[in-house]
Design an enzyme around this catalytic site. Structure first.
Site, PDB file in Angstrom:
ATOM      1  N   THR A  28       0.838  -1.206   0.000  1.00  0.00           N
ATOM      2  CA  THR A  28       0.000   0.000   0.000  1.00  0.00           C
ATOM      3  C   THR A  28       0.874   1.257   0.000  1.00  0.00           C
ATOM      4  O   THR A  28       1.936   1.261   0.630  1.00  0.00           O
ATOM      5  CB  THR A  28      -0.879   0.012   1.277  1.00  0.00           C
ATOM      6  OG1 THR A  28      -1.748  -1.133   1.228  1.00  0.00           O
ATOM      7  CG2 THR A  28      -1.717   1.269   1.380  1.00  0.00           C
ATOM      8  N   GLY A  29       0.405   2.277  -0.691  1.00  0.00           N
ATOM      9  CA  GLY A  29       1.096   3.574  -0.636  1.00  0.00           C
ATOM     10  C   GLY A  29       1.365   4.115  -2.033  1.00  0.00           C
ATOM     11  O   GLY A  29       1.072   3.465  -3.039  1.00  0.00           O
ATOM     12  N   GLY A  82       6.240  -0.714  -0.188  1.00  0.00           N
ATOM     13  CA  GLY A  82       7.177   0.366   0.146  1.00  0.00           C
ATOM     14  C   GLY A  82       7.579   0.302   1.607  1.00  0.00           C
ATOM     15  O   GLY A  82       7.372  -0.708   2.285  1.00  0.00           O
ATOM     16  N   ALA A  83       8.151   1.410   2.067  1.00  0.00           N
ATOM     17  CA  ALA A  83       8.530   1.538   3.484  1.00  0.00           C
ATOM     18  C   ALA A  83       8.628   3.021   3.814  1.00  0.00           C
ATOM     19  O   ALA A  83       8.858   3.853   2.931  1.00  0.00           O
ATOM     20  CB  ALA A  83       9.875   0.851   3.746  1.00  0.00           C
ATOM     21  N   GLY A  95       3.700   1.713   7.946  1.00  0.00           N
ATOM     22  CA  GLY A  95       2.452   2.083   8.575  1.00  0.00           C
ATOM     23  C   GLY A  95       2.079   3.536   8.404  1.00  0.00           C
ATOM     24  O   GLY A  95       1.055   3.998   8.896  1.00  0.00           O
ATOM     25  N   GLY A  96       2.901   4.266   7.661  1.00  0.00           N
ATOM     26  CA  GLY A  96       2.573   5.678   7.395  1.00  0.00           C
ATOM     27  C   GLY A  96       1.204   5.825   6.744  1.00  0.00           C
ATOM     28  O   GLY A  96       0.499   6.805   6.942  1.00  0.00           O
ATOM     29  N   GLY A  97       0.850   4.760   5.972  1.00  0.00           N
ATOM     30  CA  GLY A  97      -0.462   4.765   5.315  1.00  0.00           C
ATOM     31  C   GLY A  97      -1.499   3.949   6.062  1.00  0.00           C
ATOM     32  O   GLY A  97      -2.521   3.555   5.503  1.00  0.00           O
ATOM     33  N   GLU A 103      -0.392  -5.474   5.785  1.00  0.00           N
ATOM     34  CA  GLU A 103       0.910  -5.546   5.094  1.00  0.00           C
ATOM     35  C   GLU A 103       1.793  -6.612   5.732  1.00  0.00           C
ATOM     36  O   GLU A 103       2.438  -7.413   5.058  1.00  0.00           O
ATOM     37  CB  GLU A 103       1.613  -4.193   5.145  1.00  0.00           C
ATOM     38  CG  GLU A 103       0.946  -3.154   4.266  1.00  0.00           C
ATOM     39  CD  GLU A 103       1.556  -1.780   4.424  1.00  0.00           C
ATOM     40  OE1 GLU A 103       2.024  -1.435   5.522  1.00  0.00           O
ATOM     41  OE2 GLU A 103       1.571  -1.037   3.429  1.00  0.00           O
ATOM     42  N   LYS A 121      14.219   7.320   1.876  1.00  0.00           N
ATOM     43  CA  LYS A 121      13.740   6.380   2.919  1.00  0.00           C
ATOM     44  C   LYS A 121      14.900   5.650   3.617  1.00  0.00           C
ATOM     45  O   LYS A 121      14.693   4.987   4.625  1.00  0.00           O
ATOM     46  CB  LYS A 121      12.789   5.362   2.314  1.00  0.00           C
ATOM     47  CG  LYS A 121      11.595   5.938   1.559  1.00  0.00           C
ATOM     48  CD  LYS A 121      10.680   6.744   2.451  1.00  0.00           C
ATOM     49  CE  LYS A 121       9.425   7.243   1.745  1.00  0.00           C
ATOM     50  NZ  LYS A 121       8.463   6.188   1.396  1.00  0.00           N
TER      51      LYS A 121
END
Ligand SMILES: O=C(CO)[C@H](O)[C@H](O)COP(=O)(O)O
Length: 219
Positions: A28-29, A82-83, A95-97, A103, A121
């Site tokens: 996700t992201g 992503g990360a 977990g930003g999103g 995930e 990142k």
């Protein structure tokens, strides 16, 4: 090269790891959204995908890729995601999103985690990015107090309810020098659903979008 152009380069580079007739684990992201756009060019060759969020499911279905339930697959060749931060040991903050729980589940099912990031990142020590922790709502205050004891400054992520109906605490001012130990400490707290530390299950391959092109680093 803008940050989004570097994300796009990394997202498209991940196509190299997609095999015919496979079911692809999809994260996700915004970086993953570029991967999904790339995956659209191969949708006739793959069986489908397992998604890590409602948002990614909607995007995959919009482009005509079948989305399988995680319970329908015993394993996945790859998980592409992503990360928010990644260190030299391929440990990540995610977990930003707000999708960290699903995930982590899909990443656990997959043989190989292909991490796609832009070069902003990469960090030496995890923790500049506030560490997301998914929490059962009734445990919010208790977990907040426990996170302070662990040296962090937890902040409730206003207005966010995860796909699983939980809340997120973002933990600021952590210098996470032992990601596995911190993952274990936070996981042990009753009321924590998931901590956004991917250390026990880190990445296997990192594709890094840089102004000079995409760097590939394998464990
Ligand atoms: O962990 C995530 C979502 O929960 C994302 O993978 C992470 O936040 C990176 O997102 P982006 O690619 O938009 O920078």
């Amino acid at each position: 090269m803008t940050q989004d152009e570097m994300k796009k380069a990394a997202g498209w580079a991940a196509l190299e790891y997609v095999t015919k007739n496979s079911i692809v684990g999809v994260g996700t992201g915004s970086t993953v959204n570029h991967f999904i756009d790339a995956l659209a060019t191969r949708k006739e060759e793959i069986k489908g995908a397992v998604s890590s969020s409602v948002a990614s499911t909607e995007r995959l279905e919009q482009i005509g890729i079948k989305v399988f339930d995680a319970n329908d697959v015993a394993s996945l060749d790859i998980y592409v995601d992503g990360a928010d931060e990644i260190n030299a040991q391929f440990n990540m903050i995610k977990g930003g999103g707000a999708a960290l729980t699903r995930e982590k589940i899909v990443a656990a099912i997959a043989e190989k985690y292909i991490c796609i990031v832009d070069n902003t990142k990469q960090v030496d020590v995890l923790g500049q990015f506030p560490l997301p922790v998914e929490v059962i709502p009734m445990a919010r205050s208790f977990i907040g107090r426990e996170l302070v004891k662990l040296g962090g400054d937890p902040v409730y992520r206003e207005g966010v309810v995860t796909d699983n109906g939980n809340i997120i605490l973002d933990v600021y001012n952590m210098a996470i020098t032992d990601p596995k130990a911190m993952e274990d400490s936070i996981n042990a707290l009753p009321g924590v659903v998931t901590v956004g530390l991917f250390a026990h299950r880190g990445a296997d391959v990192v594709l890094i979008g840089t102004p000079e092109g995409t760097k590939i680093i394998e464990k």
